[in-house]
Design a protein around this motif. Structure first.
Motif, short mmCIF file in Angstrom:
data_model
loop_
_atom_site.label_atom_id
_atom_site.label_comp_id
_atom_site.label_asym_id
_atom_site.label_seq_id
_atom_site.Cartn_x
_atom_site.Cartn_y
_atom_site.Cartn_z
N LEU A 13 0.83 -1.21 0.00
CA LEU A 13 0.00 0.00 0.00
C LEU A 13 0.86 1.25 0.00
O LEU A 13 0.60 2.21 -0.74
CB LEU A 13 -0.92 0.01 1.22
CG LEU A 13 -2.09 -0.97 1.22
CD1 LEU A 13 -2.96 -0.74 2.42
CD2 LEU A 13 -2.90 -0.81 -0.03
N LEU A 51 -1.45 -0.73 -5.07
CA LEU A 51 -2.64 -0.66 -4.21
C LEU A 51 -3.54 -1.88 -4.43
O LEU A 51 -4.05 -2.50 -3.47
CB LEU A 51 -3.44 0.61 -4.50
CG LEU A 51 -2.86 1.95 -4.09
CD1 LEU A 51 -3.85 3.03 -4.44
CD2 LEU A 51 -2.60 1.97 -2.63
N LEU A 52 -3.73 -2.25 -5.69
CA LEU A 52 -4.64 -3.36 -6.01
C LEU A 52 -4.08 -4.68 -5.52
O LEU A 52 -4.82 -5.52 -5.00
CB LEU A 52 -4.88 -3.39 -7.52
CG LEU A 52 -5.75 -2.26 -8.04
CD1 LEU A 52 -5.55 -2.08 -9.51
CD2 LEU A 52 -7.19 -2.56 -7.77
N SER A 55 -4.63 -4.85 -1.72
CA SER A 55 -6.01 -5.18 -1.32
C SER A 55 -6.37 -6.61 -1.72
O SER A 55 -7.15 -7.27 -1.03
CB SER A 55 -6.98 -4.19 -1.94
OG SER A 55 -7.16 -4.46 -3.28
N TYR A 58 -5.07 -8.74 1.01
CA TYR A 58 -5.90 -8.57 2.21
C TYR A 58 -7.18 -9.41 2.12
O TYR A 58 -7.52 -10.14 3.05
CB TYR A 58 -6.26 -7.10 2.38
CG TYR A 58 -7.24 -6.86 3.51
CD1 TYR A 58 -6.79 -6.81 4.83
CD2 TYR A 58 -8.59 -6.70 3.26
CE1 TYR A 58 -7.67 -6.61 5.85
CE2 TYR A 58 -9.48 -6.51 4.29
CZ TYR A 58 -9.02 -6.45 5.58
OH TYR A 58 -9.89 -6.27 6.61
N PHE A 59 -7.88 -9.32 1.00
CA PHE A 59 -9.14 -10.07 0.92
C PHE A 59 -8.89 -11.56 0.77
O PHE A 59 -9.71 -12.37 1.19
CB PHE A 59 -10.01 -9.54 -0.23
CG PHE A 59 -10.69 -8.26 0.13
CD1 PHE A 59 -11.71 -8.27 1.06
CD2 PHE A 59 -10.30 -7.08 -0.43
CE1 PHE A 59 -12.32 -7.10 1.43
CE2 PHE A 59 -10.91 -5.90 -0.07
CZ PHE A 59 -11.93 -5.91 0.86
N LEU B 49 -10.67 2.22 -3.56
CA LEU B 49 -10.13 0.93 -3.12
C LEU B 49 -9.72 0.98 -1.66
O LEU B 49 -9.98 0.05 -0.88
CB LEU B 49 -8.93 0.56 -3.97
CG LEU B 49 -9.19 0.05 -5.36
CD1 LEU B 49 -7.88 -0.15 -6.06
CD2 LEU B 49 -9.95 -1.23 -5.27
N LEU B 50 -9.07 2.08 -1.28
CA LEU B 50 -8.63 2.22 0.11
C LEU B 50 -9.82 2.30 1.06
O LEU B 50 -9.79 1.75 2.16
CB LEU B 50 -7.76 3.46 0.27
CG LEU B 50 -6.34 3.29 -0.23
CD1 LEU B 50 -5.60 4.59 -0.12
CD2 LEU B 50 -5.64 2.25 0.59
N GLY B 52 -12.69 0.83 0.55
CA GLY B 52 -13.18 -0.55 0.66
C GLY B 52 -12.34 -1.38 1.61
O GLY B 52 -12.87 -2.19 2.37
N LEU B 53 -11.01 -1.16 1.58
CA LEU B 53 -10.14 -1.86 2.53
C LEU B 53 -10.45 -1.44 3.96
O LEU B 53 -10.47 -2.26 4.87
CB LEU B 53 -8.68 -1.52 2.23
CG LEU B 53 -7.87 -2.47 1.38
CD1 LEU B 53 -6.45 -1.98 1.30
CD2 LEU B 53 -7.90 -3.84 1.98
#
Lengths: 123, 89
Positions: A13, A51-52, A55, A58-59, B49-50, B52-53
């Motif tokens: 991030l 960033l993608l 995330s 994370y998911f 996106l952030l 959503g995180l």
């Protein structure tokens, strides 16, 4: 969530945020349009990919399922960023936007404006 | 640690949004403004996106995907308009 995974996500991030900032800084500070075109289309795409990926990890860890949407957005941005950069450069050439003085091959701008192939050296 | 990082990265993206806005207001030519708008929508995808995180929900990716698609189409349409003086010939 273990601390190692959290550190990896935070690193992704932070890398993404720094690259996005770098791209916008280049957009603000570079001297003319053709150099300014480089910063957002390269650095910002890389930053958003960071960033993608963060995330996605994370998911993947938090909900134990593979989220494919992020990969879809990354792929879409990777495809569309060069296309839109090319179109913006074409419209800038068409509008005769000024270049910095040290730009190499400025005589090629005319042939590109008229949509002709560059003149060949031989023959 | 993760929520602190998310807040820091959101701050970075907000600073870059302000820089894009300055370029959008200042930009000497039309292609500069198009480029600033293009960068604005890409950065707003990152911000969504952030968010959503931060909320921990995967619902926001749909909106990010929508913004990515519509943003590319709008950039292509404006460039086409500048090039040819018309969008659909």
């Amino acid at each position: 969530m273990s601390i190692t995974v959290e550190i990896i996500i935070c690193a992704f991030l932070l890398m993404g945020g720094l690259f996005v900032l770098l791209g916008s800084f280049g957009l603000l500070r570079l001297p003319d349009f053709y150099t300014r075109l480089h910063a957002p289309t390269k650095a910002t795409t890389l930053g958003l990919a960071g960033l993608l990926i963060g995330s996605m990890i994370y998911f993947f860890v938090a909900e134990q399922r593979l989220v494919v949407h992020e990969l879809l957005i990354t792929l879409f941005l990777l495809i569309t960023a060069p296309v839109s950069a090319h179109m913006m450069a074409k419209s800038a050439l068409h509008h005769r936007v000024k270049m910095v003085k040290h730009t190499q091959g400025q005589q090629l701008a005319n042939t590109a404006r008229k949509r002709q192939p560059p003149p060949s050296d031989g023959a | 640690m993760l929520s602190t990082t998310i807040i820091i990265v959101s701050t970075l993206i907000c600073i870059s949004l302000i820089m894009n806005l300055l370029r959008l207001l200042r930009g000497p030519d039309l292609p500069d403004r198009i480029l600033a708008l293009d960068t604005l929508y890409i950065n707003s995808i990152g911000l969504i996106l952030l968010f959503g995180l931060y909320k921990g929900s995967a619902l926001y990716f749909e909106s990010a995907l929508l913004i990515a698609m519509l943003g590319f189409v709008s950039t292509a349409a404006i460039c086409k308009y500048l090039l040819r003086g018309d969008i659909i010939e």
